[in-house]
Design an enzyme around this catalytic site. Structure first.
Site, PDB file in Angstrom:
ATOM      1  CD  GLU A 177       0.712   1.916  42.782  1.00 57.24           C
ATOM      2  OE1 GLU A 177       0.990   1.905  44.010  1.00 57.24           O
ATOM      3  OE2 GLU A 177      -0.130   2.702  42.291  1.00 57.24           O
ATOM      4  CG  HIS A 194       3.465   4.920  46.010  1.00 56.66           C
ATOM      5  ND1 HIS A 194       3.608   6.225  46.422  1.00 56.66           N
ATOM      6  CD2 HIS A 194       2.350   4.891  45.226  1.00 56.66           C
ATOM      7  CE1 HIS A 194       2.628   6.953  45.899  1.00 56.66           C
ATOM      8  NE2 HIS A 194       1.857   6.168  45.164  1.00 56.66           N
TER       9      HIS A 194
HETATM   10 ZN   LIG Z   1       0.312   6.657  43.919  1.00 54.11          ZN
END
Ligand SMILES: [Zn+2]
Ligand SMILES: *[C@@H]1O[C@H](CO)[C@@H](O)[C@H](O)[C@H]1NC(C)=O
Ligand SMILES: *[C@@H]1O[C@H](CO)[C@@H](O)[C@H](O)[C@H]1NC(C)=O
Ligand SMILES: *[C@@H]1O[C@H](CO)[C@@H](O)[C@H](O)[C@H]1NC(C)=O
Ligand SMILES: *[C@@H]1O[C@H](CO)[C@@H](O)[C@H](O)[C@H]1NC(C)=O
Length: 251
Positions: free
Chosen positions: A145, A148
């Site tokens: 995450e 991202h």
């Molecule tokens: Zn992902």
């Protein structure tokens, strides 16, 4: 075997294969399973300076009372790993920075990131509470995450993917085929000169968004056996992050 045993076995096997979407990174209502706002272009990593975190610094806020100490420790460990392996740093957002900072919370279901990269509004990372080592609290899921947040998409949408994996469209739940499309030809995304990386912490598991428990991503080379690991950044993940943020020695 009686019918009940067959049913139990069936459920067990399917559960083991993540059917339909038990992996908290593969939420049916998110783009590619864990991205809130679909990126304009579907490729591997952003190279648009505008959306990289200024001064290589992610300023964040952890929503109070949303995590227990053991969760805080794992979030901190994920940040430390990224800091140690790159020139990116994490620090508390100041009051003035709140409007474009990263807010980390556990209020929603699943693990997800609102938008790729740095924006002109508060980005939001959700980590649903799981026991340490499970679901969103596998260290690799937290790092996933954060990558991202820093500007990376999933590995399987990289431009060279068809040389390395076969997308088994016949096994993908039709509603989720969008999550496998990578046909943008012009874009500001890049693989930073690195090859397709089966070991990437940004790679899907082989059965992601399967409609029948069969693989949706099939490696075309033998080294593709570890697809979907959530233990930590691969060597290539580390290089791509360093190149994305133009860390010393990587420019
Ligand atoms: Zn992902
Ligand atoms: C995207 O890339 C194009 C071509 O390289 C460039 O002209 C454009 O300014 C870039 N856009 C952004 C927002 O960086
Ligand atoms: C950028 O980050 C470096 C390293 O943390 C820091 O010393 C410097 O003050 C920062 N510059 C700005 C303009 O925030
Ligand atoms: C960052 O913010 C948290 C929560 O407000 C606080 O407990 C912590 O001490 C802060 N860390 C630093 C280095 O200021
Ligand atoms: C960001 O948003 C603020 C307030 O909505 C606006 O004043 C500012 O111009 C925006 N900046 C950019 C770079 O879009």
């Amino acid at each position: 075997m009686n019918r009940l045993m067959v049913a139990v076995l069936w459920i067990t096997v399917k559960g083991g294969l993540n059917y339909p979407f038990e992996d908290p990174e593969l939420s049916p209502d998110m783009f590619q399973g864990d991205i809130g706002i679909p990126p304009l272009k579907q490729r591997n990593g952003m190279n648009t300076a505008l959306h990289l975190w200024p001064n290589r610094t992610v300023f964040f806020e952890i929503e109070p009372n949303k995590f227990r100490d053991e969760h805080m420790a794992l979030i901190r460990q994920a940040m430390n790993t990224i800091q140690e392996k790159s020139c990116v740093i994490f620090r508390n957002a100041t009051e003035a920075e709140r409007s474009s900072s990263l807010l980390i919370t556990s209020q929603n279901k699943g693990c997800s990131t609102l938008v790729l990269g740095f924006r002109n509004f508060t980005n939001k990372m959700n980590l649903q509470l799981f026991d340490p080592g499970r679901g969103c609290f596998r260290i690799g899921s937290i790092i996933h995450e954060f990558l991202h947040v820093l500007g990376f998409e999933h590995q399987h949408v990289a431009q060279d993917r068809d040389q390395f994996v076969r997308i088994a469209w016949e096994n993908i739940n039709p509603e989720f085929k969008i999550n496998f499309i990578n046909n943008d030809k012009i874009s500001n995304f890049s693989s930073f000169g690195e090859t397709y990386d089966y070991d990437s912490v940004m790679h899907y598991i082989p059965t992601a968004f399967s409609k029948n428990g069969m693989p949706t991503i099939i490696p075309l080379k033998e080294v593709g056996q570890r697809m979907g690991q959530r233990l930590g950044m691969s060597e290539i993940d580390v290089r791509k992050l360093n190149k994305m943020y133009k860390c010393p020695g990587y420019v």
